[in-house]
Design a protein around this motif. Sequence first.
Motif, short mmCIF file in Angstrom:
data_model
loop_
_atom_site.label_atom_id
_atom_site.label_comp_id
_atom_site.label_asym_id
_atom_site.label_seq_id
_atom_site.Cartn_x
_atom_site.Cartn_y
_atom_site.Cartn_z
N ALA A 177 0.83 -1.20 0.00
CA ALA A 177 0.00 0.00 0.00
C ALA A 177 0.87 1.26 0.00
O ALA A 177 0.60 2.21 -0.73
N VAL A 178 1.93 1.26 0.80
CA VAL A 178 2.81 2.44 0.87
C VAL A 178 3.55 2.63 -0.45
O VAL A 178 3.63 3.73 -1.00
N VAL A 179 4.09 1.54 -0.99
CA VAL A 179 4.83 1.61 -2.26
C VAL A 179 3.89 2.04 -3.39
O VAL A 179 4.24 2.90 -4.21
N GLY A 180 2.69 1.45 -3.41
CA GLY A 180 1.73 1.78 -4.45
C GLY A 180 1.26 3.23 -4.36
O GLY A 180 1.19 3.94 -5.36
N ALA A 181 0.98 3.68 -3.13
CA ALA A 181 0.50 5.04 -2.95
C ALA A 181 1.56 6.06 -3.37
O ALA A 181 1.25 7.19 -3.71
N ALA A 182 2.83 5.65 -3.38
CA ALA A 182 3.91 6.54 -3.82
C ALA A 182 4.04 6.53 -5.34
O ALA A 182 4.97 7.13 -5.89
N GLY A 183 3.12 5.83 -6.02
CA GLY A 183 3.11 5.88 -7.48
C GLY A 183 3.90 4.78 -8.16
O GLY A 183 4.08 4.81 -9.37
N ARG A 184 4.32 3.80 -7.38
CA ARG A 184 5.05 2.69 -7.99
C ARG A 184 4.15 1.47 -8.11
O ARG A 184 3.63 0.98 -7.11
N PRO A 185 3.96 0.92 -9.33
CA PRO A 185 3.14 -0.28 -9.48
C PRO A 185 3.72 -1.43 -8.66
O PRO A 185 4.93 -1.54 -8.51
N VAL A 186 2.82 -2.26 -8.12
CA VAL A 186 3.24 -3.41 -7.32
C VAL A 186 3.08 -4.67 -8.18
O VAL A 186 1.97 -4.99 -8.61
N HIS A 212 -1.11 -7.77 -3.76
CA HIS A 212 -2.07 -7.23 -4.73
C HIS A 212 -3.19 -6.47 -4.02
O HIS A 212 -3.56 -5.36 -4.39
N ARG A 213 -3.69 -7.10 -2.96
CA ARG A 213 -4.81 -6.51 -2.23
C ARG A 213 -4.42 -5.19 -1.57
O ARG A 213 -5.16 -4.22 -1.59
N GLY A 214 -3.20 -5.14 -1.01
CA GLY A 214 -2.73 -3.92 -0.38
C GLY A 214 -2.64 -2.77 -1.38
O GLY A 214 -3.03 -1.64 -1.09
N ALA A 215 -2.14 -3.09 -2.59
CA ALA A 215 -2.02 -2.06 -3.63
C ALA A 215 -3.41 -1.59 -4.06
O ALA A 215 -3.67 -0.39 -4.17
N VAL A 216 -4.30 -2.55 -4.30
CA VAL A 216 -5.66 -2.21 -4.72
C VAL A 216 -6.34 -1.33 -3.67
O VAL A 216 -6.97 -0.32 -3.99
N ALA A 217 -6.18 -1.71 -2.39
CA ALA A 217 -6.81 -0.95 -1.31
C ALA A 217 -6.28 0.48 -1.26
O ALA A 217 -6.98 1.40 -0.85
N ALA A 218 -5.02 0.67 -1.68
CA ALA A 218 -4.44 2.02 -1.67
C ALA A 218 -4.75 2.77 -2.96
O ALA A 218 -4.24 3.85 -3.19
N GLY A 219 -5.60 2.17 -3.81
CA GLY A 219 -5.93 2.81 -5.07
C GLY A 219 -4.75 2.86 -6.02
O GLY A 219 -4.68 3.71 -6.91
N ALA A 220 -3.82 1.93 -5.84
CA ALA A 220 -2.59 1.96 -6.61
C ALA A 220 -2.61 0.91 -7.71
O ALA A 220 -3.47 0.03 -7.74
N SER A 221 -1.65 1.00 -8.60
CA SER A 221 -1.54 0.09 -9.72
C SER A 221 -0.87 -1.21 -9.29
O SER A 221 0.06 -1.21 -8.49
N THR A 222 -1.36 -2.34 -9.82
CA THR A 222 -0.75 -3.62 -9.46
C THR A 222 -0.86 -4.59 -10.63
O THR A 222 -1.82 -4.55 -11.40
N VAL A 223 0.13 -5.46 -10.77
CA VAL A 223 0.27 -6.33 -11.94
C VAL A 223 0.50 -7.76 -11.47
O VAL A 223 1.37 -7.99 -10.64
N ALA A 224 -0.27 -8.71 -12.02
CA ALA A 224 -0.04 -10.13 -11.73
C ALA A 224 0.66 -10.78 -12.91
O ALA A 224 0.17 -10.68 -14.04
N VAL A 225 1.81 -11.38 -12.66
CA VAL A 225 2.52 -12.12 -13.71
C VAL A 225 2.30 -13.61 -13.43
O VAL A 225 2.70 -14.12 -12.38
N LEU A 226 1.61 -14.29 -14.37
CA LEU A 226 1.17 -15.67 -14.12
C LEU A 226 2.06 -16.69 -14.80
O LEU A 226 2.77 -16.39 -15.77
#
Lengths: 378, 378
Positions: free
Chosen positions: A144-153, A166-180
Amino acid sequence: MSVSEEERVARATISLVAEPGDLRVLGLTRQFGPAGFLEVLRDHADLRDTFTAAAGRLATVQPERVLASAASRGIRFVVPGDAEWPRQLDDLDAAGALQERGGVPAGLWVRGPQRLDELADAVAVVGSRSSTTYGDEVAGDLAAVVGAAGRPVVSGGAFGVDYAAHRGAVAAGASTVAVLACGVDRAYPAAHRAMLEHLAEHHLVVSEAPPGASPFRIRFLARNRLIAALSRGTVVVEAALRSGALNTANWAERLNRVVMGTPGPLTSVASEGVHQLIRRGGAALVTGGADVLELVGSAGEQLVTDARAPEQPRDRLSVRARQVVDAVPVAAPAPSESVALVAGLGVVEVDRILSGLEADGLVELLPTGWRLTERGRR
Amino acid sequence: MSVSEEERVARATISLVAEPGDLRVLGLTRQFGPAGFLEVLRDHADLRDTFTAAAGRLATVQPERVLASAASRGIRFVVPGDAEWPRQLDDLDAAGALQERGGVPAGLWVRGPQRLDELADAVAVVGSRSSTTYGDEVAGDLAAVVGAAGRPVVSGGAFGVDYAAHRGAVAAGASTVAVLACGVDRAYPAAHRAMLEHLAEHHLVVSEAPPGASPFRIRFLARNRLIAALSRGTVVVEAALRSGALNTANWAERLNRVVMGTPGPLTSVASEGVHQLIRRGGAALVTGGADVLELVGSAGEQLVTDARAPEQPRDRLSVRARQVVDAVPVAAPAPSESVALVAGLGVVEVDRILSGLEADGLVELLPTGWRLTERGRR
């Protein structure tokens, strides 16, 4: 768009016939170009023997149909030379192999509205699938902290730490990427279908394996190198001694990315791998998102102020008054003459200072002399 | 014994008139010798002004009586030049001051059957007085391992981590030393009277402050430098951001001793100081006594083998069999043709290997194909 349709189809063909991260295939693709590699694979008997599986599949795959079908389902195939290609992946060219996987992917299958070339500042947060509640909390807060600073997680969409990140980033309204490790149209683990659909709709889901591909074990190893290579730094939150997250950390180290780890209780098996990584110098200890931002940022871009303890009553005293406080016993009381001797000051001055300290509640006068109060001891 | 009675009395005098760790007193003592310093203190007006407290006490102290009374109670006064003098303390001469304390002590007041000069291999284990159950456990286990390896465990006799460290060493039948801020005949904290008596009877209790001295706050700072200087390395087990244990760690760093810290949960305030210390490179992360022994040992003397995860069924497979296992899906089953393609091997060979793996319980055959078992996924 500088990539020809012919090259894109050739790259899709390679993605369909070869395993993700097959270093020999990807090395030759790099050397001869995708069309050149396929030509050699078709016509060169020795090479056909080396790549039995790929050569065997070559006759049966229909890359144009797969590309069209993928496009109709919102899946694009991004290749080197595309404006969206994340150029940090090219570092994989010189990074060799780990557990027989390596190389720059022939292309990436991508679902979601975000752009791959906007991940240059991303931070990967990875860790144990069987994480503890503590690990989930640390991963979620950190993301959440990393995402809120504008860095995708970036993470792997798995149970445990990946999910918490992923959930922490989403909760912070931040960008997040899943590599499967499987196709981007598959839901693995099935329990994460809703989350993966959410990421595909609002963020990004990425895979080197083509649509429909199953999550084979070997594909997780190939996938880990992409998580490390896409990101500026990788944080391992919890990892037992054999965790796949350590494979991702090894890739990040090999790619000269920033490798970080969060400590946990020594009594927790889930932290053993992280402690070992930090102990051998393979990762820097971080205590949260602020530390991560400092380490992955350009010099001076993010400056963490060391956490400071709250100010104590003693901090506001004059030098003289501190000298006196330091000379007042914590246990058995002492007369002001003794305090003066220890403090190296005159008795008159010490008596005056002691009265002031008493008014501030730092010392107390008992029948046998002066003693620090609870407040004065702090 | 090469130390004259005159010099020993002069040093006892300094111990009685000056505060422990008064760098100016100890520096001049080093420069002029103990008798020389006292002579100057007696006769030099300027110096009398600088050292008001010490000069004032000079007329009233009775060093011979204190030495005799101490000896009658089993307390010896060990000074530089004595065979028992721990020569590693001489490193304090060049180490400067921290919080206005520093210098080689004029002498040490000692109770107990062990010898001070046998502490060259000692390890200090220090930490928070308000430690957690987790911290006590870590400190006790670590001290027991270090002690059982023949290295004395040095600590400060305080509540919390200190107590756990002394107890851990005693429980392992190992040597342990308490360095106190008060006189070695005092029990501070009072609740530790029994433990301190036990240490005085079977091990060692040491102080720079003379018998009867009270535990003034400033004396803890002077004491910390002795804990660090006596030991080859210092381990901080738990320390909040303002813990005195960090002062000991700073001394150890300044003295080029090995500084170590044990991590804990990021959610624990009691570990914040240790994490900060490790993060800024001030301490190495250790996960237990074995790590400590490796770091304080001479090169190659103690070699820790990295903890290894227990061997898994996959580890015993041939290269080919691993190739096959890696190609078997973890979720939806796949026919052996698919497995062969992914593994890059012929179908006949793969079928044979799959049968063997099934017999070992690593894969299972379902109506729609092969899948890894729980055991095979490990």
